[in-house]
Design an enzyme around this catalytic site. Structure first.
Site, PDB file in Angstrom:
ATOM      1  NE  ARG A 148      -4.881   5.175  -4.170  1.00 17.90           N
ATOM      2  CZ  ARG A 148      -5.359   3.632  -3.807  1.00 17.90           C
ATOM      3  NH1 ARG A 148      -6.526   3.513  -4.055  1.00 17.90           N
ATOM      4  NH2 ARG A 148      -4.457   3.056  -3.347  1.00 17.90           N
ATOM      5  CG  ASN A 156      -7.097  -0.318  -4.865  1.00 18.76           C
ATOM      6  OD1 ASN A 156      -5.830  -1.119  -4.520  1.00 18.76           O
ATOM      7  ND2 ASN A 156      -8.017  -0.488  -4.115  1.00 18.76           N
ATOM      8  CE1 TYR A 181      -3.814  -2.300   0.787  1.00 18.43           C
ATOM      9  CE2 TYR A 181      -3.013  -2.569   2.874  1.00 18.43           C
ATOM     10  CZ  TYR A 181      -3.933  -2.824   1.949  1.00 18.43           C
ATOM     11  OH  TYR A 181      -5.015  -3.633   2.234  1.00 18.43           O
ATOM     12  CE  LYS A 200      -4.762  -5.938  -2.949  1.00 18.57           C
ATOM     13  NZ  LYS A 200      -5.524  -4.840  -3.576  1.00 18.57           N
TER      14      LYS A 200
END
Lengths: 355, 202
Positions: free
Chosen positions: A223, A225, A37, A317
């Site tokens: 950003r 992800n 992260y 995830k």
């Protein structure tokens, strides 16, 4: 150029495919051979020609089919689009931002004609030609946020800013990585991120919030992800988890290249002028493993990232059970050679696979 | 002993304190079951405060155990309701008429406190005027993320959704608006493989 729109599905027979063009411009999210992260924010001020970063709201070959899938989700479950009563003005702000951006960035696809508050909006790919009065809800078939986001790829969280926090008070969420707008609406920044492991302790959300509270009008940020999805399903909602969760168990060594997809979110952040709300588009891009590995650098790197990802992140995830199968497949595309820094495919300069 | 120390959890999960006497123009106290003990403790610390209060009390399984003692505190208004749902019209009436300076004291189960708080916030009461103290059952009010139905008083993980019948696991993710935790199908990836239910916090 004239864009060709695919006719494809994100459910049932999953006929979704990326063209070579879409593969080469895929927003590969790993700038190095490992992942952790970070507050990986940058200005959203365009990008290389043809890349997904170039326009304010990227339109690609999946546009028409994605909008069809959104309509199916909303017909099944209207709670995927909600707006608390004080967010209507922000909805108009968003409608204006998208209409102005798209008509300027894609003049061959979208037109906006304004005469005071009388607006005419033409969306050629979807066959829409509507005239309405700006700021008058009765002149549109849906609320302003729903109207425009039924015509724009990506999910939209519209965030009210007060008490030094951001509040998720409106949204259109049909292509989400397993979170529920209906459950999270009304939560603040820390609350809706509560289930994310590790990042709170790392101070990620405090820093990210500080950054976002200061996003200024005309200076959007972005950003990336990512997560993993079996089958190219846009609607991986918790609402439907009891329908798609079982698909995770259908992977085999033979079908994994076609079925396993890397799911990348291009998240952008725009300050809205009248409401001072922040709109947070979350655009989902899907790519099959077999298409990623056609770019040698990406194949090498994805193997290393998946292999070295800490257990808690792989679990969060949602691919911890399938990781061994993924590694068996991806290791075939990792010859141990070093990779060039950055996210770009570097097809001309990176060596082909040496095995 | 009706107190329970909840383990540390994620940021959306509510945390509860101990009711403190606070200055205010009006005082509304809502409690269920063992939540009565928190009001009785408050009455020991500040008898005048409770005498000025409007108390709405839902005994649930405790029957008459606490009712006479609460009555003896001499609240300005005292209403015993058979269920939270039954008390809602009254609660809404009180909140609609409330002026600036109302203090709200909530005590008892998470389900009761969450629902009353959500009602109060919807009526414009600022969060800083609301105090909560957990007492009694650790049962949770759960929303099924699939069918959206609410199951009250869930004490095991997993549990069966009272509406759609799916087996759901109990998350700590909490919605203030719904006053509920989130329940998600436990056997989604392996239908039929439902673990044995265990008591929450065991």
């Amino acid at each position: 150029m004239t864009m060709q729109f695919n006719t494809e599905t994100f459910r049932d027979d999953y006929s979704f495919r990326n063209s070579d063009w879409a593969i080469r411009r895929f927003p590969f999210p790993f700038h190095e051979d490992s992942y952790m992260y970070s507050v990986n924010m940058e200005q959203h001020r365009g990008g290389p020609e043809g890349s997904v970063y170039e326009k304010r709201f990227d339109v690609d070959e999946h546009y028409v089919s994605e909008m069809h899938d959104r309509a199916l989700v909303l017909a099944e479950d209207p709670l995927r689009c909600q707006s608390l009563p004080h967010m209507t003005l922000a909805g108009w702000d968003l409608l204006e931002l998208i209409m102005v951006s798209k008509s300027e960035d894609y003049p061959d696809l979208f037109e906006l004609h304004r005469d005071g508050n009388q607006w005419r909006w033409i969306n050629k790919p979807l066959g829409i030609d509507d005239t309405f009065t700006f700021l008058d809800e009765t002149t549109l078939p849906y609320g302003p946020m729903e109207y425009i986001t039924r015509q724009t790829q990506g999910d939209f969280a519209v965030l009210d800013q007060r008490e030094e926090n951001l509040w998720m008070d409106a949204g259109m969420v049909t292509t989400q990585a397993d979170w529920s707008l209906d459950f999270d609406i009304g939560m603040n920044f820390f609350e809706w991120h509560a289930p994310v492991p590790r990042a709170h302790e790392m101070g990620i959300f405090k820093r990210a919030l500080k950054f976002l509270l200061n996003v200024q009008q005309g200076s959007p940020a972005r950003r990336l992800n990512w997560t993993m999805t079996v089958n190219p399903r846009l609607d991986t909602s918790p609402e439907n988890y009891h329908k798609w969760g079982v698909e995770k168990t259908t992977l085999t060594p033979e079908n994994i290249g076609a079925k396993q997809h890397l799911r990348v979110e291009l998240q952008t952040f725009f300050r809205l002028p009248r409401s001072n709300a922040l709109v947070f588009p979350i655009r989902c891009y899907l790519i099959a493993f077999q298409d990623i590995v056609t770019v040698p650098k990406w194949g090498r790197r994805l193997h290393r990232v998946v292999r070295d990802l800490p257990e808690d992140l792989a679990d969060y995830k949602g691919f911890i059970a399938n990781r061994p199968l993924m590694l068996d497949y991806l290791s075939q595309y990792d010859d141990g050679l070093p990779t060039s820094p950055g996210v770009w495919p570097d097809l001309e300069t990176e060596p082909p696979l040496q095995k | 002993m009706s107190r329970f120390q909840f383990p540390e959890s994620i940021a959306s999960r509510p945390v509860y304190g101990t009711l403190e006497p606070r200055p205010g123009k009006a005082h509304l106290m809502i409690a269920d079951a063992e939540g009565a003990e928190a009001l009785l403790d408050l009455a020991v610390r500040d008898p005048a405060l409770v005498r000025a209060a409007h108390i709405i009390y839902i005994p649930k399984g405790t029957g008459e155990s606490y009712v006479p003692r609460l009555e003896m505190c001499g609240p300005a208004q005292f209403h015993v309701a058979p269920s939270y749902e039954a008390s809602v019209p009254r609660l809404r009436r009180v909140l609609t008429d409330a002026h600036m300076g109302l203090q709200l004291y909530l005590a008892g189960t998470e389900g009761l406190m969450g629902q009353a708080m959500s009602e109060a916030i919807e009526h414009g009461l600022p969060q800083r005027s609301i105090q909560r103290e957990h007492r009694g059952s650790v049962a949770r009010r759960m929303q099924c993320v699939h069918c959206k139905g609410i199951t009250e008083d869930v004490t095991t993980d997993p549990f069966v959704c009272a509406h759609c019948g799916l087996h759901l696991f109990v998350r700590d993710h909490y919605s203030r608006r719904l006053a509920a935790f989130q329940g998600v199908r436990v056997d989604a990836e392996d239908p039929g493989n439902v673990p044995d239910p265990v008591e929450l916090y065991q």
